[in-house]
Scaffold this active site. Structure first.
Site, short mmCIF file in Angstrom:
data_model
loop_
_atom_site.label_atom_id
_atom_site.label_comp_id
_atom_site.label_asym_id
_atom_site.label_seq_id
_atom_site.Cartn_x
_atom_site.Cartn_y
_atom_site.Cartn_z
CD GLU A 96 -5.91 4.91 -0.70
OE1 GLU A 96 -5.86 4.83 0.54
OE2 GLU A 96 -6.98 4.89 -1.33
CE1 TYR B 153 -3.68 2.57 1.19
CE2 TYR B 153 -1.78 3.57 2.25
CZ TYR B 153 -3.08 3.66 1.80
OH TYR B 153 -3.78 4.82 1.97
#
Lengths: 402, 307
Positions: free
Chosen positions: A210, A122
């Site tokens: 993101e 991530y």
């Protein structure tokens, strides 16, 4: 302002942040042509909406409301599967945990080549308002919600802050990569990618980027498998290209019209319309309505120097909402004079033929003149001296808490 | 005493020849602020009529400070140039005086510009930035006072309550609430509703705690970020004066920006409920409704033996 994954990936591609080949499609035919052209045996067929959680979301038929397909992101192993998935996605409503129960109608699709995934990570870049600098956050738990990881496994999240004077420094990228367990070629790929991603963030005035997941491939490459990009609306004046990327279908039409008129409007679920000057006071007005047993229908800030025309526009936007059963106007005049607002309110009520009860609370600059103008009018306007009694009055007028 | 701005502070206006700058410079001068001039690049040598008097215009902040020995500069420059204006003022105050207060009223400055500007200001320890996207700061005087910003001067009166707030009109509401129980204000500071700003709640609480004129503090927050929680925790350890707190946005839905760029609940964080809870944990007197600030303040003053 948010953009779609396929648009974010184009920004990445242009800046040298590694992404896979992919094609933006709006029809099943385009999706099939994309599959033929990509030359990848396995492709991902991805619904394009601004909300996250697409993979775990479900698609529903807009007419019948029946479940069409589970999962808004599918892996297709054949041309036939591409056809099936594209058919089930386009023109259907995708509901994810971020869309709310009404979901989003999907008009756009992204067909992307497959790749050999060794590990998923991530990665996010955002402005940390407390540290007043850009924060890069990464975790080894790719594919998971960062909020969940923060709850369950906070030590898996690694952070670096960027000094705006020096920018992202090589040792910071190396340390972050090492913290993720990367080494050798993969670490090099990571630091190179991170530096380019930082440039994307700065050059495009991003509010947030993101990538979930960011993947390591079998041959030590680092690839952005997702791209969630949001821009800082304040910087719109220096990004002429944002207009082309804006998807009006993803934005609320009334909110857009309000912003064009210099108003700030957010629709809510209640039945008491609010018209207020100042964002903080507008929120406080909603809060007090709720405390008095009512339910606000909207947030609406007319700003510091609204004129008669803006007040009329504000009323018309509030009244378009069929749920609105009453309106509370709350103005604390600073720069804005109460007499001007009073005239604006009267003009709007006359122009629009207001049929619901209206409570007007005025305070501040020229309040006596403002109140006198309202008192002279023959219109059905209920004056209030303060916010609490104004909120109380409008709740009573529409019949209390129903 | 008062906080950062004395009632006789000398003030210059950046962007004084613009529509907003000129309008508010006039209002400030009318209130009694010692407005000594302004600057607009390319317009040096001109004068600006503020009704009560004419003031000179300089090309640069440096020239303006050198000539006037100004204490503060207020920025009404449009968003694309505002961060640059802040940095110009910071550099000029630092070089010439080693101190100075910059108040930025401008709304809509790109966040990354502010990240740069705040870092620039923080590198110069004598310089304080208030804002951006704020109503400014006001220290009411016995006659007149120093009003630096866009707030309506006439609603204020000199007194012993310090007010700090993220919001503009809600600050006026708080001022009116103090007046409703016959209390005036020492200094009212609007810190602004942007995600990245200069002076924060803690700076203000520390200054009010240190200021002998201030006897109680009203603190008004709103959803988004965690500045209120941090301020509450800090106040518990460091502030002995009574604090009255309100947070706007209890009814705001998550993920939606409520007017102010910084007013957004993201990832379940930054809610009003969390902030109210933090206030209560810190022993702050809570008003759930801004119309109750006056009554809660009165209780707080009574309990502290100040009434």
């Amino acid at each position: 302002m948010n953009i779609h994954e396929y648009q974010g990936k184009q920004l990445f591609r242009d800046a040298g942040v590694p992404v896979l080949d992919g094609v933006h499609c709006t029809t099943v035919e385009e999706a099939l042509a994309a599959y033929d052209n990509l030359g990848s045996k396995v492709v991902a067929v991805k619904s394009q909406i601004h909300a996250g959680g697409r993979g775990k979301g479900n698609l529903y038929c807009p007419e019948t409301g029946e479940l069409q397909m589970e999962g808004g992101v599918k892996i297709a192993f054949s041309r036939e599967e591409v056809e099936t998935y594209a058919t089930n996605i386009l023109g259907h409503i995708l509901i994810t945990k971020q869309t709310g129960e009404e979901g989003k109608l999907v008009h756009n699709l992204y067909v992307e080549s497959g790749c050999d995934i060794a590990h998923e990570y991530y990665l996010a870049m955002l402005v940390d308002r407390e540290a007043k600098s850009i924060l890069i956050m990464a975790s080894t738990e790719g594919g998971m919600d960062i909020e969940e990881v923060a709850e369950s496994n906070p030590e898996a999240i690694h952070k670096i802050w960027i000094d705006p004077n020096s920018g992202l420094l090589p040792f910071q990228s190396r340390n972050l990569g090492t913290a993720l367990g990367l080494e050798g070629g993969a670490l090099k790929s990571f630091t190179k990618m991170l530096s380019k991603l930082h440039s994307v963030f700065i050059a495009n005035d991003c509010a947030m980027v993101e990538i979930n997941p960011l993947v390591k491939t079998g041959d030590d490459g680092i690839i952005a498998l997702d791209a969630k990009v949001g821009f800082d609306s304040n910087a719109e004046f220096r990004h002429k290209d944002w207009d082309d990327m804006r998807d009006m279908g993803e934005e609320d039409e009334a909110e857009i019209r309000a912003s064009e008129a210099g108003l700030s409007y957010v629709k809510l679920d209640g039945n008491i319309g609010c018209l207020v000057n100042g964002a903080g006071l507008a929120m406080a007005t909603m809060d007090v309505i709720k405390l008095k047993g009512g339910d606000p229908a909207n947030f609406l800030d007319v700003g510091g120097g609204a004129n008669e025309e803006q007040v009329t526009t504000a009323f018309s936007i509030i009244l378009e909402d069929p749920n609105v059963k009453g309106i509370l106007v709350n103005i604390f005049g600073g720069i804005m004079r109460c007499d001007i607002i009073a005239r604006g309110v009267i003009a709007a009520v006359e122009n629009l033929g207001l049929e619901v009860p209206l409570v007007v609370r005025l305070a501040g600059t020229n309040v006596d003149e403002g109140k006198a103008i309202l008192a002279e009018s023959t219109l059905n306007i209920h004056p209030a001296d303060d916010l609490a009694s104004g909120a109380q009055r409008i709740v009573e007028l529409i019949g209390g808490d129903q | 005493m008062s906080v950062w701005i004395n009632e006789d502070a000398k003030v210059i206006v950046q962007g004084i020849t613009g529509r907003q700058g000129h309008f508010h410079a006039t209002k400030m001068a009318e209130y009694g602020t010692d407005l000594v001039g302004g600057c607009t690049p390319g317009k040096g040598g001109q004068t600006v009529d503020l009704g009560v008097r004419e003031v000179p215009v300089w090309d640069s902040v440096e020239d303006a400070i050198k000539t006037t020995d100004a204490d503060a500069s207020v920025v009404y420059v449009p968003p694309p140039f505002a961060a640059g204006a802040i940095m110009e003022a910071a550099e000029a105050f630092d070089r010439i005086k080693g101190e100075g207060v910059i108040i930025c009223i401008t709304e809509g400055i790109p966040t990354l510009d502010m990240v740069k500007a705040v870092a620039y200001v923080d590198d110069r320890p004598g310089i304080r930035l208030i804002g951006p996207n704020c109503p400014g700061i006001i220290t009411p005087g016995d006659i007149g006072g120093a009003k630096i910003g866009i707030m309506p001067g006439h609603i204020h009166a000199k007194g012993r309550i310090g007010i700090v707030s993220k919001s503009g009109t809600l600050t006026y509401e708080a001022v009116a609430q103090t007046m409703s129980i016959n209390e005036g204000q020492s200094t009212c500071i609007g810190i602004g509703g942007d995600p990245v700003n200069g002076t924060g709640f803690i700076d203000c609480l520390a200054a009010f705690q240190a200021d002998p004129q201030t006897e109680a503090i009203v603190m008004i927050g709103e959803i988004g970020g965690s500045a209120e929680e941090e301020a509450a925790a800090w106040a518990k350890e460091n502030v002995t004066k009574p604090i009255i707190g309100f947070v706007a946005g209890a009814t705001a839905p998550p993920g939606k920006r409520m007017g102010h760029a910084g007013a957004i609940i993201s990832g379940g964080k930054g809610t009003a409920a969390e902030k109210f809870a933090a206030f209560e944990r810190a022993g702050i007197y809570v008003a759930r409704d801004p119309s109750e600030i006056g009554a809660v303040l009165k209780t707080a003053l009574e309990e502290a033996g100040l009434l």
